[in-house]
Enzyme design. Structure first.
Site, PDB file in Angstrom:
ATOM      1  CE  LYS A  19      -2.039  -0.911   3.912  1.00 39.47           C
ATOM      2  NZ  LYS A  19      -1.227  -2.063   4.313  1.00 39.47           N
ATOM      3  NE  ARG A  77       6.841   0.624   9.954  1.00 38.64           N
ATOM      4  CZ  ARG A  77       5.610   0.495   9.481  1.00 38.64           C
ATOM      5  NH1 ARG A  77       5.305   1.006   8.296  1.00 38.64           N
ATOM      6  NH2 ARG A  77       4.685  -0.141  10.160  1.00 38.64           N
ATOM      7  NE  ARG A 121       7.756  -2.014   5.683  1.00 33.86           N
ATOM      8  CZ  ARG A 121       6.455  -1.884   5.883  1.00 33.86           C
ATOM      9  NH1 ARG A 121       5.639  -1.751   4.852  1.00 33.86           N
ATOM     10  NH2 ARG A 121       5.952  -1.927   7.093  1.00 33.86           N
ATOM     11  NE  ARG A 142       2.826  -3.856  11.350  1.00 33.62           N
ATOM     12  CZ  ARG A 142       3.962  -3.796  10.656  1.00 33.62           C
ATOM     13  NH1 ARG A 142       5.059  -4.345  11.115  1.00 33.62           N
ATOM     14  NH2 ARG A 142       4.000  -3.168   9.515  1.00 33.62           N
ATOM     15  NE  ARG A 174      -3.730  -0.854   9.527  1.00 35.64           N
ATOM     16  CZ  ARG A 174      -2.654  -0.115   9.199  1.00 35.64           C
ATOM     17  NH1 ARG A 174      -2.423   1.014   9.791  1.00 35.64           N
ATOM     18  NH2 ARG A 174      -1.830  -0.528   8.274  1.00 35.64           N
TER      19      ARG A 174
HETATM   20  P1  AMP Z   1       1.523   1.158   9.319  1.00 28.23           P
HETATM   21  O1  AMP Z   1       2.613   2.169   9.081  1.00 28.23           O
HETATM   22  O2  AMP Z   1       0.315   1.378   8.490  1.00 28.23           O
HETATM   23  O3  AMP Z   1       2.038  -0.260   9.228  1.00 28.23           O
HETATM   24  O4  AMP Z   1       1.056   1.370  10.843  1.00 28.23           O
HETATM   25  C1  AMP Z   1       1.960   1.234  11.899  1.00 28.23           C
HETATM   26  C2  AMP Z   1       1.219   1.175  13.219  1.00 28.23           C
HETATM   27  O5  AMP Z   1       0.537   2.413  13.447  1.00 28.23           O
HETATM   28  C3  AMP Z   1       0.137   0.113  13.317  1.00 28.23           C
HETATM   29  O6  AMP Z   1       0.652  -1.178  13.654  1.00 28.23           O
HETATM   30  C4  AMP Z   1      -0.733   0.689  14.425  1.00 28.23           C
HETATM   31  O7  AMP Z   1      -0.136   0.529  15.683  1.00 28.23           O
HETATM   32  C5  AMP Z   1      -0.707   2.181  14.093  1.00 28.23           C
HETATM   33  N1  AMP Z   1      -1.796   2.518  13.154  1.00 28.23           N
HETATM   34  C6  AMP Z   1      -1.662   2.841  11.843  1.00 28.23           C
HETATM   35  N2  AMP Z   1      -2.854   3.089  11.292  1.00 28.23           N
HETATM   36  C7  AMP Z   1      -3.767   2.909  12.288  1.00 28.23           C
HETATM   37  C8  AMP Z   1      -5.181   3.011  12.348  1.00 28.23           C
HETATM   38  N3  AMP Z   1      -5.914   3.328  11.272  1.00 28.23           N
HETATM   39  N4  AMP Z   1      -5.791   2.766  13.533  1.00 28.23           N
HETATM   40  C9  AMP Z   1      -5.075   2.462  14.623  1.00 28.23           C
HETATM   41  N5  AMP Z   1      -3.746   2.331  14.631  1.00 28.23           N
HETATM   42  C10 AMP Z   1      -3.089   2.556  13.485  1.00 28.23           C
END
Ligand code: AMP
Length: 224
Positions: free
Chosen positions: A31, A175, A142, A186, A106
């Protein structure tokens, strides 16, 4: 001459319907990579909720401090912490022509909130469908830019100059949550909620699915 052309084309730009892409998919489905490409192609911002949260963590704000414990474990940050931040970002002037929304739905509650708070425009929810086996390799190899969040990969998408971002030359990092334990968490959370999210966008008549295992450029052609 250029000025005349600009004045001629300006109304067309203003009249164009804002375009919102809502990207859905498991961690590692691509994404972020496709979101950045769509953003550059359509000249609309790429808004990744994970990036917004990481900025808060970096700045050590109250929200960042609260969010970081959830993020490091791979858990979702509660809605009451993330949704007001998302709403504020959507109200920014640069979203007037649309945006690429990544990781902003999410859970079904977030999907409903998002559609209720988006300005009028054309919406498309895109589900990145991919075999679970491919995700682990993508996540564990990554690397992301510490400044602009550009995404690279050790073997699948290596950077041109080792350790530095192709786009802004800042340092690439891994990360904190791109480790096996947080990845599995996740993924489990993704599996728990994705059906409800997809059902909602299907009911709204705006869901389509793409094969996220395709090579980056090929997938991009089918998205744009
Ligand atoms: P991502 O960068 O999209 O993989 O998100 C990293 C982390 O940020 C996730 O594992 C969650 O802890 C938090 N996070 C990202 N988007 C959301 C969301 N829409 N709702 C809640 N937590 C989020």
């Amino acid at each position: 001459m250029y000025k005349a052309l600009f004045i001629l084309l300006l109304p067309l730009t203003l009249l164009a319907e804002p375009l919102f892409f809502i990207l859905l998919g498991a961690p590692g489905a691509g994404k972020g990579t496709q979101g950045q490409k769509l953003s550059e192609y359509f000249h609309i911002p790429h808004i990744a909720l994970g990036d917004l949260l990481r900025e808060e963590v970096e700045k050590k704000t109250g929200l960042g401090l609260l969010a970081s414990s959830y993020m490091e474990k791979g858990e979702l940050v509660p809605d009451d912490l993330v949704l007001s931040m998302l709403k504020m970002r959507l109200n920014s002037a640069d979203c007037a022509q649309g945006a690429v929304l990544d990781g902003t739905s999410r859970k079904r509650s977030q999907a409903e909130f998002l559609l209720a708070n988006l300005p009028k425009g054309k919406y498309e929810a895109i589900y990145f469908s991919i075999d679970r086996d491919l995700l682990k390799e993508r996540i564990l190899g990554r690397k992301v830019c510490s400044k602009c969040s550009f995404v690279c990969h050790e073997t699948l998408l290596p950077e041109k100059e080792k350790g530095f971002c192709d786009r802004c030359s800042s340092v690439l990092i891994q990360r904190k949550d791109d480790n096996m334990a947080a990845f599995l968490q996740r993924l489990a959370i993704f599996e728990e909620y994705i059906t409800g999210v997809c059902d909602f966008y299907k009911e709204m008549g705006i869901l389509r699915s793409v094969n996220a295992a395709e090579p980056i450029e090929l997938l991009f052609q089918s998205l744009k």
